[in-house]
Each structure stands twice: as C-alpha cells, then as structure tokens.
Scaffold this motif. Structure first.
Motif, PDB file in Angstrom:
ATOM      1  N   SER A 197       1.824  -4.326   4.093  1.00  0.00           N
ATOM      2  CA  SER A 197       2.856  -3.877   3.156  1.00  0.00           C
ATOM      3  C   SER A 197       4.236  -4.357   3.596  1.00  0.00           C
ATOM      4  O   SER A 197       4.969  -4.979   2.811  1.00  0.00           O
ATOM      5  CB  SER A 197       2.840  -2.353   3.047  1.00  0.00           C
ATOM      6  OG  SER A 197       1.601  -1.885   2.553  1.00  0.00           O
ATOM      7  N   ILE A 239      10.789   3.889   7.933  1.00  0.00           N
ATOM      8  CA  ILE A 239       9.713   3.489   7.023  1.00  0.00           C
ATOM      9  C   ILE A 239       9.784   4.294   5.730  1.00  0.00           C
ATOM     10  O   ILE A 239       9.579   3.756   4.629  1.00  0.00           O
ATOM     11  CB  ILE A 239       8.349   3.644   7.717  1.00  0.00           C
ATOM     12  CG1 ILE A 239       8.280   2.698   8.932  1.00  0.00           C
ATOM     13  CG2 ILE A 239       7.209   3.347   6.753  1.00  0.00           C
ATOM     14  CD1 ILE A 239       7.075   2.910   9.821  1.00  0.00           C
ATOM     15  N   ILE A 289       0.521   6.813   4.167  1.00  0.00           N
ATOM     16  CA  ILE A 289       0.069   6.262   5.446  1.00  0.00           C
ATOM     17  C   ILE A 289       0.885   6.881   6.579  1.00  0.00           C
ATOM     18  O   ILE A 289       0.343   7.279   7.617  1.00  0.00           O
ATOM     19  CB  ILE A 289       0.189   4.726   5.467  1.00  0.00           C
ATOM     20  CG1 ILE A 289      -0.852   4.097   4.537  1.00  0.00           C
ATOM     21  CG2 ILE A 289       0.007   4.192   6.889  1.00  0.00           C
ATOM     22  CD1 ILE A 289      -0.699   2.593   4.372  1.00  0.00           C
ATOM     23  N   MET A 290       2.196   6.994   6.371  1.00  0.00           N
ATOM     24  CA  MET A 290       3.048   7.557   7.422  1.00  0.00           C
ATOM     25  C   MET A 290       2.759   9.030   7.658  1.00  0.00           C
ATOM     26  O   MET A 290       2.870   9.519   8.792  1.00  0.00           O
ATOM     27  CB  MET A 290       4.523   7.355   7.081  1.00  0.00           C
ATOM     28  CG  MET A 290       5.000   5.927   7.279  1.00  0.00           C
ATOM     29  SD  MET A 290       4.553   5.241   8.907  1.00  0.00           S
ATOM     30  CE  MET A 290       5.406   6.361  10.007  1.00  0.00           C
ATOM     31  N   ASP A 343      -5.515   1.869   8.320  1.00  0.00           N
ATOM     32  CA  ASP A 343      -4.251   2.382   7.776  1.00  0.00           C
ATOM     33  C   ASP A 343      -3.071   1.584   8.327  1.00  0.00           C
ATOM     34  O   ASP A 343      -2.148   1.218   7.574  1.00  0.00           O
ATOM     35  CB  ASP A 343      -4.087   3.859   8.127  1.00  0.00           C
ATOM     36  CG  ASP A 343      -5.093   4.748   7.428  1.00  0.00           C
ATOM     37  OD1 ASP A 343      -5.388   4.492   6.246  1.00  0.00           O
ATOM     38  OD2 ASP A 343      -5.579   5.706   8.063  1.00  0.00           O
ATOM     39  N   LEU A 344      -3.090   1.307   9.627  1.00  0.00           N
ATOM     40  CA  LEU A 344      -1.981   0.570  10.225  1.00  0.00           C
ATOM     41  C   LEU A 344      -1.962  -0.878   9.758  1.00  0.00           C
ATOM     42  O   LEU A 344      -0.882  -1.465   9.568  1.00  0.00           O
ATOM     43  CB  LEU A 344      -2.057   0.642  11.749  1.00  0.00           C
ATOM     44  CG  LEU A 344      -1.913   2.031  12.380  1.00  0.00           C
ATOM     45  CD1 LEU A 344      -1.679   1.907  13.883  1.00  0.00           C
ATOM     46  CD2 LEU A 344      -0.802   2.832  11.739  1.00  0.00           C
ATOM     47  N   TRP A 377       5.951  -4.765  11.756  1.00  0.00           N
ATOM     48  CA  TRP A 377       4.941  -5.789  11.452  1.00  0.00           C
ATOM     49  C   TRP A 377       4.472  -6.468  12.733  1.00  0.00           C
ATOM     50  O   TRP A 377       3.275  -6.646  12.962  1.00  0.00           O
ATOM     51  CB  TRP A 377       5.523  -6.833  10.488  1.00  0.00           C
ATOM     52  CG  TRP A 377       4.544  -7.927  10.161  1.00  0.00           C
ATOM     53  CD1 TRP A 377       3.617  -7.934   9.163  1.00  0.00           C
ATOM     54  CD2 TRP A 377       4.372  -9.156  10.888  1.00  0.00           C
ATOM     55  NE1 TRP A 377       2.880  -9.095   9.211  1.00  0.00           N
ATOM     56  CE2 TRP A 377       3.326  -9.856  10.261  1.00  0.00           C
ATOM     57  CE3 TRP A 377       5.001  -9.719  11.989  1.00  0.00           C
ATOM     58  CZ2 TRP A 377       2.897 -11.109  10.701  1.00  0.00           C
ATOM     59  CZ3 TRP A 377       4.578 -10.962  12.436  1.00  0.00           C
ATOM     60  CH2 TRP A 377       3.531 -11.645  11.796  1.00  0.00           C
ATOM     61  N   LEU A 384      -0.392  -0.833   6.464  1.00  0.00           N
ATOM     62  CA  LEU A 384       1.058  -0.715   6.627  1.00  0.00           C
ATOM     63  C   LEU A 384       1.656  -2.073   6.991  1.00  0.00           C
ATOM     64  O   LEU A 384       2.689  -2.476   6.443  1.00  0.00           O
ATOM     65  CB  LEU A 384       1.365   0.318   7.712  1.00  0.00           C
ATOM     66  CG  LEU A 384       2.851   0.554   8.027  1.00  0.00           C
ATOM     67  CD1 LEU A 384       3.578   1.099   6.799  1.00  0.00           C
ATOM     68  CD2 LEU A 384       2.997   1.515   9.203  1.00  0.00           C
ATOM     69  N   LYS A 385       1.004  -2.799   7.903  1.00  0.00           N
ATOM     70  CA  LYS A 385       1.480  -4.132   8.294  1.00  0.00           C
ATOM     71  C   LYS A 385       1.523  -5.077   7.099  1.00  0.00           C
ATOM     72  O   LYS A 385       2.513  -5.789   6.880  1.00  0.00           O
ATOM     73  CB  LYS A 385       0.556  -4.711   9.377  1.00  0.00           C
ATOM     74  CG  LYS A 385       0.954  -6.108   9.847  1.00  0.00           C
ATOM     75  CD  LYS A 385      -0.172  -6.795  10.609  1.00  0.00           C
ATOM     76  CE  LYS A 385      -1.269  -7.291   9.684  1.00  0.00           C
ATOM     77  NZ  LYS A 385      -2.271  -8.131  10.385  1.00  0.00           N
ATOM     78  N   MET A 387       2.758   3.444   1.532  1.00  0.00           N
ATOM     79  CA  MET A 387       3.421   3.590   2.821  1.00  0.00           C
ATOM     80  C   MET A 387       3.765   5.048   3.142  1.00  0.00           C
ATOM     81  O   MET A 387       3.703   5.470   4.299  1.00  0.00           O
ATOM     82  CB  MET A 387       4.687   2.728   2.853  1.00  0.00           C
ATOM     83  CG  MET A 387       4.412   1.240   2.736  1.00  0.00           C
ATOM     84  SD  MET A 387       5.894   0.274   2.339  1.00  0.00           S
ATOM     85  CE  MET A 387       6.927   0.585   3.764  1.00  0.00           C
ATOM     86  N   HIS A 435       0.836  -1.198   0.000  1.00  0.00           N
ATOM     87  CA  HIS A 435       0.000   0.000   0.000  1.00  0.00           C
ATOM     88  C   HIS A 435       0.875   1.255   0.000  1.00  0.00           C
ATOM     89  O   HIS A 435       2.103   1.164  -0.015  1.00  0.00           O
ATOM     90  CB  HIS A 435      -0.929  -0.023   1.210  1.00  0.00           C
ATOM     91  CG  HIS A 435      -1.876  -1.190   1.223  1.00  0.00           C
ATOM     92  ND1 HIS A 435      -3.145  -1.132   0.699  1.00  0.00           N
ATOM     93  CD2 HIS A 435      -1.726  -2.467   1.678  1.00  0.00           C
ATOM     94  CE1 HIS A 435      -3.741  -2.298   0.846  1.00  0.00           C
ATOM     95  NE2 HIS A 435      -2.898  -3.128   1.431  1.00  0.00           N
ATOM     96  N   ALA A 462      10.257   2.829   1.991  1.00  0.00           N
ATOM     97  CA  ALA A 462       9.262   3.184   0.970  1.00  0.00           C
ATOM     98  C   ALA A 462       9.941   3.770  -0.269  1.00  0.00           C
ATOM     99  O   ALA A 462       9.533   3.485  -1.399  1.00  0.00           O
ATOM    100  CB  ALA A 462       8.261   4.184   1.545  1.00  0.00           C
TER     101      ALA A 462
END
Length: 860
Positions: free
Chosen positions: A378, A549, A358-359, A371-372, A411, A375-376, A355, A353, A553
């Motif tokens: 991803s 992150i 999201i961040m 969203d989290l 993760w 991220l996980k 990233m 996704h 990314a």
C-alpha cells in the motif's frame, strides 16, 4: 457451573472455573492444544447455537462436564456467529509454552469479542465503520462518545437534558453495533426498539468524573483535557472515559491506535432523523437493505475500503459549512476535468489495502506477515500518488499533496525483512528474507546443508585416521556418533570419546560432531523462534509509527472519496452546484440520481424554493405520476450538494439546509400497537416541533390514514402552521390528494401550486412525469386502477359511485373559507415516548371531540 456431586475438580477444570468466574457474561473459548473447548452451560449454549456435537469430559467429579470444542484455526467464524447472535466471547489462550510448563500451563483471557470490539476483518463490512457508542446521562444532559476500534477513530459530544430526540438522531447517524449505557440511563428500551445494536449497562463508577479524567489523561499522556476542548466531569469526558475503560477491559492490550479524541459539534452537520435516512434510502434500500439502488450505491466508485468508509460518512453526515463544502466541490471539479490523471489515480488507489484496520491489528499484536506485506504494498504507491497531486490547484488537493507522508522507511523496513509471499501463520517460519539476519542464514544453512556437513566430516575422519570403514550414524538415543569396527579400534585417536560399546563395534563422538549435531537438530526450532522474534520486532517498530500511518490513511480515504464523486459526476453528467447561505433552492432540469440509473430514460424537472414567495409547494396529481419520486429527488440533490458532490441537473443553486425532514409513507408499528395513522402523526409532530426556517420538509399525503374530512383538516392545519414565518416558514414540498388545498395559493403567503402533468386518452392516461405550475382538478384514481388491471365491471361500477358521490359532496358545493386562517402559538413540547397526541402539536382547542370533522366544522 460444576456439578454438586462430591469429588475434587481436576487442576485444569479448576483453572477453567476460575477464569470463567472472571468472565461470567461471556462464552469462554478455553484453549487446550489445537482446540478451543467450552464446558458446562457454555458448552450447552455453544453446541446449540453453533450446531456442534455436545460431549463430556472428566472433571474430577462423578458426572462428566458437558463439553464441546472447535479447532483453533477456524475459531473466527464460530466467534462471528456467536457475536452476531448477541453473545460476548472471551478468548482464553495458553500464555506459556507447554514444553516449558512445570505443571499446569498458564492461561488467561487475551480479549473479549463483542459486537463493538470486533477486529477480525472476516466479521466486518470493509466499506462501513464498526462503531461502538457510549451514552452517559445525568441531570445536566447527555454525553456521547463514539469509537471504531478497527480504525482508531474516537469522538465525543454532548446534548442538553431536553434533547432526547437529538440523541436518537445522532445515534442514527452512526448506526453503532453496540451501545454502552450508565445505570441511570432512562430510555434504554427505546434505543433497543429503534436500533439493532446490543446495549450493555456499565457500573456508574466507570462514568464518574474522577475515573474518566484519570483514564483519559493516562491513555493520552496529558496533564488535563484542555487540549481536547474538555474539562474534568464534562459530559463528553464522562462518556469518553467510560468508553476507554470498557475497551481496555475487552481488548486487554494496547489501544495506542486510538491516538486522540475529537470533541465535535453535532450542529456542524445536517441533521437527519432515522425516518428521513430510511425514506431517502441513503445507504441501503428499504425493501431488501441492499446498498445497490441506494444513493451510496450510485456514488460509490471508490477503489479502497478507506475511501468507501469515508464516502459513506460524507453521505450520512452532510456539511452545513459553505467553506467546507466548497473545498470538496472544487476538488471534485478538478478531478472531473482531468480524466487521464483521475484514471492514473484510480489505478494506484486500487493497490492500496485497508491501512487503518491493518494498523489496528498491528497495535493489538494480531497482525501477521501477510498484513504487513499488504501494508508495504500500500505505502509503495504513496510517492506516486503524491506526485500526481503535485500540480493541484484545488486547496484540498494541494493540502493533501503536502500532508501525505510517503512512508518510505515503513516500506523499506518491511521489504528488507519479509518475503513477498509469506505463509499465513507467523509460527511456521519461512517468511524472513535471506540476508536480513546472519544468524538466521547460518541456521538455515545448517538445516539445509547438515547432510553435506556430515558427509564432509566422515571423509575427513577417514582420511585422518586411516579407517576406511568409519561411519557417521544417528539414532534417537545417542544422536549422531562415529562407528568403528572392533578390528580398527586401535586406530581411534585420543580426541574420540567413547559413547557405546557393542559386540562388533565401538561408537564415539567428537567436539566437532557434537557441534554439528547441535546445529542440525536445533535448527528447525531455532529458525522458527528467531523468525518469530524478528517479526515481532518489526511489528512493534511499525506500531510506534501508528500516528504517521493513520494520517496518511486519512488523506488517502478522503482522496478516494473525492475521485469517486468526480468519476460519477463525469460518467453521469452531473453539474457543480452553487452552495451558499441564500436560503434558495433553484434546480434546473434536476434528475433523481438512483431512479435514472435504474430506469435509463428519466424526465427532468425544475425546482424553485426560497424563504419568500416560494416557500411551500403544494403538489397534486394522480398516484404513480411521480410526486414522491420528485420530492425525494429534491431532498437527495440538496443532500448530495452539502456532502460535496456534484448533482444530476443542468444547473443548481443550493442554500444551506440545516435539516431534511421526510414524511413519505408509513406502516403499522405492530410492536408498540400503533396504527399507520399514529405513526404518521408521530412523524409529523416531530417535524413541526424540530424544524426551522432553514430546514427542508418533504411531506407526502399528510392525513391519508384517517377519514377524508379528518385528514383534510389536519393537512390544511399543518400546511398553515409550516407556512407561517413566525412559526416555521421552512422550504416545503407538500404532496396531497386533497385538491381543496390548492385554494390556499394567493391566500397564504409563500404557497404555490404545482401538479404532475398527465395526458388523457379516453378512459386511459399517460403519465408525463413533468412538474408544472397549477393544481390538478382530480386524482385519476379509476384510470390508475385500470392500469393496475382491475376488472372492467369494477371500474364501471366505480364510475357510477364516483358520479353519485360528487353530486352529493357538500365540500365540492361549498368552497373552503381560508379567511379564518389564524396564528398558532408554537409550543416546544417534550413528547413522551410513543404517546404523541395531535393536541400536543396544534393545541388542545384545534380539534373537536368528535372522531371525525363534519363539513360544517370546516366552514366554522
């Protein structure tokens, strides 16, 4: 604002006006319960722009305040509409729990949404950066800062004071949604006329060296700016500091994801002006502004939003470093040669996704559970991607393998905390995984097992007291209680505390019952509060890892862009170009990357340009024969090679080009009152004043917007000027219908004639689409008109008129004299906006005062 009618404003309305006074330039979304309300002028404006009902509300005065409102859960779509229409929106939230408020609920603006500070994904194109630019101008020159608050990108550069055109070219490269200017900025109207970005003038103090230095050093927690290649009061620092000041005011929260600033040189990328970007249709088509049928539309086989944005940047900002280009090309070659590995990689990338964005939401504290989890899901793929790159030979891929952080701890933290399919809202509970929190598990058990606890307690009390008709009951006044009939009151133990006496019974409570009651009745609220608290802790912990992150990314974005170029190269039979500093453009069997996808079959052509005998190619041939397509094709192949892409050809050698200029069509600029010819001359002037021998010029039909002899004289003079190595000497493709210009081959060094081959069959022609050496002897205009469907009578009459004109054309009877070719002094001219005159370009003595050039003038 409020009505002047006598009266005392209600406390809530006074609160509204106070907050509105601090956000005068915004439409204020004022949170009241489950709605955002707007009042007074804001309500009138919003009801009109959003097509919602305008009502009124008592505000303590005789007249009601105009009011309209929207549900809070659907605010994003309404905000998007207002921002798109050019408004700023201030979002005012309740900052305390109404249940705990002793009087008026506290409210404050938590963010201001402008075109350049949008963070909501529904308002953004995931494949395109949403840049905001900040321009500072003083007597020294221009400072430019650029940021994307959705990804954390932040960069700055500067220009000398005479480089207004270069500033515009740089803005065209990034296409910002919003531009911040200082009060002394001199060409705001020009910016607004060229770009669709919203412009905002900010106070000069925000650009001051002192404020900018303070803002930058505080944000990045440094003692100075030397680590970023800047000093206090540098033009770049002035712009960057003012940018941070603005973003802080708008976002009103941490900007921690803007973790560094990159000072860059705009000379490290190929320069493309706005006209060339449009003409070459790099990221969108001229006709319908669609990505489809643009160069990006062909090359974009990315699997992530990260990669899509990276690839767009590469196309919009081609490199000029042979070393950097080679790194990309070698990586594309390796991925192209390993289709199975590339397929595995594409499968993994498809699960990643956005990233970066999201961040941004994590740092702004607007990210939710979904969203989290995204991220996980991803970062879950990062170890496998890292493994795929483990045997890479290409330097760039090998570097990615070593630099990609697998982020296993990120993760693991999310996996342990959140369920796999959490609800959208973080205020509703139900998203923390069982077993993560012992306290939460106990509360959930209380909620789910409360009735069983009560039944067990009732059985226990019956057994201990011997009262068989003892009941545990509940009402809203007393809560849970033990009810005993009057006949059994004497059996009630001393630990029972009387709560209520009724006609036929007594009601009691015990310590154990009160404890169970507290567990049951408070469980829902406690569960919601505890889950939210645990989520905030998780989100804050992830926010602290933003640098790691973001770095991961960035590697994924570049890797996705590279595999996309490899995928297209494999599917479409592209070759790896040799890119060097030779100044040579040699292409064998080149094809137009977009047209061949649209048309299927495509006739390839060769190209030979250099800085010596093949500097300038004069291309003749009929309309519709393919001259413009061929010239754009060459420009696109050069650009693709310098972006790091393979190109549609059998083989190619591309000498680095510093700029590509195109003059391939114009229309009247009605807004500024300029004719087609004036627009054309402005573009030609820009090319002659700013090109170098390392540039590639693509010129189509120079001079066609005026009379024949005027146009011919201008085209001839422009051609001479470009061909002169002491002035420009750039590699040039020059298409024309002025066949007289073909006489210049052999008389001007570096000029070669080419034509597009056609096959004549009686009155008809067949376009062969093949470029060959030599010049065309006529334009086949009547034959083309026949193909377009003109009536036969018109065509026959055209033949008669053409024959008559040819027999009387002095230009055809008297060859052009090229012996008079003279050197020009190149003038570096600052061209006033929209006031370019041809004498400014060529010298005031070049053209006679008459409105047209007679044939005799061409002889003299």
């Amino acid at each position: 604002m409020a009505s002047s009618t006598p009266g005392v404003l209600t406390p809530m309305m006074q609160q509204y006006l106070d907050i509105k006074g601090r956000n005068e330039n915004c439409i204020l979304f004022f949170r009241l319960g489950d709605f955002y309300e707007m009042f007074f002028e804001d309500a009138i404006t919003a009801s009109k722009e959003l097509d919602i009902v305008l009502t009124g509300r008592d505000c303590g005065q005789e007249q009601k305040a105009p009011m309209c409102g929207i549900p809070y859960h659907s605010a994003d779509s309404y905000i998007a509409k207002l921002v798109e229409k050019g408004y700023n929106v201030a979002v005012c939230e309740q900052t305390e729990d109404p249940k705990l408020a002793k009087s008026l609920v506290k409210r404050e603006v938590i963010r201001v949404v402008t075109p350049g500070t949008v963070i909501d994904a529904s308002m953004l194109d995931e494949g395109k950066n949403n840049y905001i630019a900040c321009l500072f101008q003083d007597k020294r020159g221009f400072g430019l800062a650029l940021a994307d608050v959705t990804t954390g990108e932040f960069a700055a550069t500067s220009f000398p004071i005479e480089a207004e055109k270069r500033v515009l070219d740089e803005i065209a490269k990034f296409q910002p949604a919003e531009i911040i200017l200082n009060e002394a900025f001199s060409f705001r109207r020009t910016l607004e006329g060229i770009f669709s970005a919203k412009t905002t003038v900010r106070p000069d103090w925000t650009f001051s060296g002192e404020n900018a230095f303070r803002k930058l050093t505080e944000h990045f927690r440094t003692l100075n700016l030397l680590g970023f290649g800047m000093k206090e009061n540098d033009l770049e620092a002035n712009a960057a500091g003012a940018m941070l000041e603005f973003l802080s005011e708008m976002q009103k929260s941490s900007l921690a994801h803007i973790s560094s600033i990159r000072k860059y040189s705009h000379q490290k990328c190929m320069v493309l002006d706005l006209s060339s970007r449009r003409n070459l249709e790099l990221t969108e088509t001229i006709r319908d502004k669609s990505k489809k049928n643009s160069l990006l539309g062909v090359l974009d086989q990315t699997k992530t939003a990260l990669g899509a944005r990276a690839l767009r940047r590469w196309i919009e900002q081609p490199l000029v470093s042979v070393k950097d280009i080679a790194l990309r090309l070698d990586s594309v070659e390796e991925l192209k040669m390993l289709p199975i590995l590339r397929g595995d990689l594409r499968g993994l990338l498809a699960s990643i996704h956005d990233m970066e964005r999201i961040m941004a939401k994590v740092v702004y504290q607007t990210a939710n559970c979904r969203d989290l989890v995204a991220l996980k899901n991803s970062v879950k793929n990062l170890p496998a991607i890292k493994s795929i790159l483990s045997d890479s030979k290409a330097s760039l891929l090998a570097r990615m393998h070593s630099e990609i952080d697998s982020l296993e701890d990120i993760w693991s933290a999310i996996e342990k905390t959140l369920t796999d399919d959490p609800p959208f809202s973080v205020r509703d509970g139900g998203f923390i995984r069982s077993g993560f929190s012992a306290e939460l598990d106990r509360l959930r058990e209380a909620k789910e097992s409360g009735s069983q606890w009560l039944a067990d307690l009732e059985s226990k009390e019956k057994l201990e007291t011997g009262i068989k008709n003892l009941k545990i009951r509940y009402n809203k006044v007393f809560g849970y209680y033990i009810e005993i009939s009057n006949s059994n009151i004497h059996l009630a133990p001393q630990r029972y505390v009387r709560r209520q006496t009724l006609a036929n019974c007594e009601r009691y409570v015990t310590d154990e019952l009160k404890k169970i009651e507290d567990e049951i009745l408070g469980a829902d609220e406690k569960i919601t509060d505890l889950e939210y608290s645990l989520f905030v802790q998780l989100r804050s912990g992830i926010a602290e890892q933003v640098l790691r992150i973001q770095k991961a990314a960035a590697s994924i974005a570049a890797l996705d862009a590279l595999q996309s170029l490899a995928e297209v190269a494999d599917r479409c039979r592209y070759c790896k170009p040799v890119v060097d500093n030779s100044g040579i453009i040699s292409i064998s069997e080149g094809r137009h990357p977009v047209v061949e996808q649209m048309a299927g079959a495509f006739i390839p052509n060769d190209t030979e340009l250099d800085l010596n005998d093949n500097r300038l190619a004069i291309i003749t041939g009929p309309n519709m024969a393919g001259k413009s397509t061929y010239m754009r094709q060459v420009a696109l192949l050069v650009l693709m090679a310098q972006a790091g892409s393979f190109i549609p050809a059998d083989r190619a050698r591309i000498g680095i080009v510093d700029r590509i200029f195109t003059r391939v069509g114009a229309a009247d600029d009605l807004a500024s009152g300029q004719s087609t010819f004036m627009v054309e001359m402005n573009e030609v002037a820009n090319i002659l004043n700013n090109s170098s021998k390392r540039s590639l010029l693509v010129l189509d039909e120079i001079g066609r917007g005026t009379s024949t002899f005027d146009g011919l004289s201008i085209a001839w003079a422009v051609l001479e000027y470009i061909a002169d190595i002491s002035l420009i000497g750039a590699k040039t493709l020059f298409a024309t219908h002025y066949h007289e210009l073909t006489e210049l081959e052999g008389k001007i060094d570096g000029v070669k004639n080419y034509c597009v081959k056609v096959l004549e069959q009686g009155d008809d022609i067949i376009f062969l689409r093949k470029i060959a050496r030599g010049g065309a002897d006529h334009s086949y205009g009547i034959q083309v008109a026949r193909l377009a469907g003109l009536p036969e009578a018109v065509l026959e009459r055209s033949k008669e008129i053409l024959a008559d004109l040819n027999s009387n054309d002095i230009a055809r009877k008297t060859p052009l004299k090229t012996e008079a070719i003279r050197p020009y002094k190149r003038k570096k001219i600052r061209v006033p906006e929209n006031q370019m005159l041809m004498q400014d370009v060529f010298g005031s003595d070049m053209f006679p005062n008459e409105t047209s050039v007679r044939s005799a003038d061409l002889e003299s």
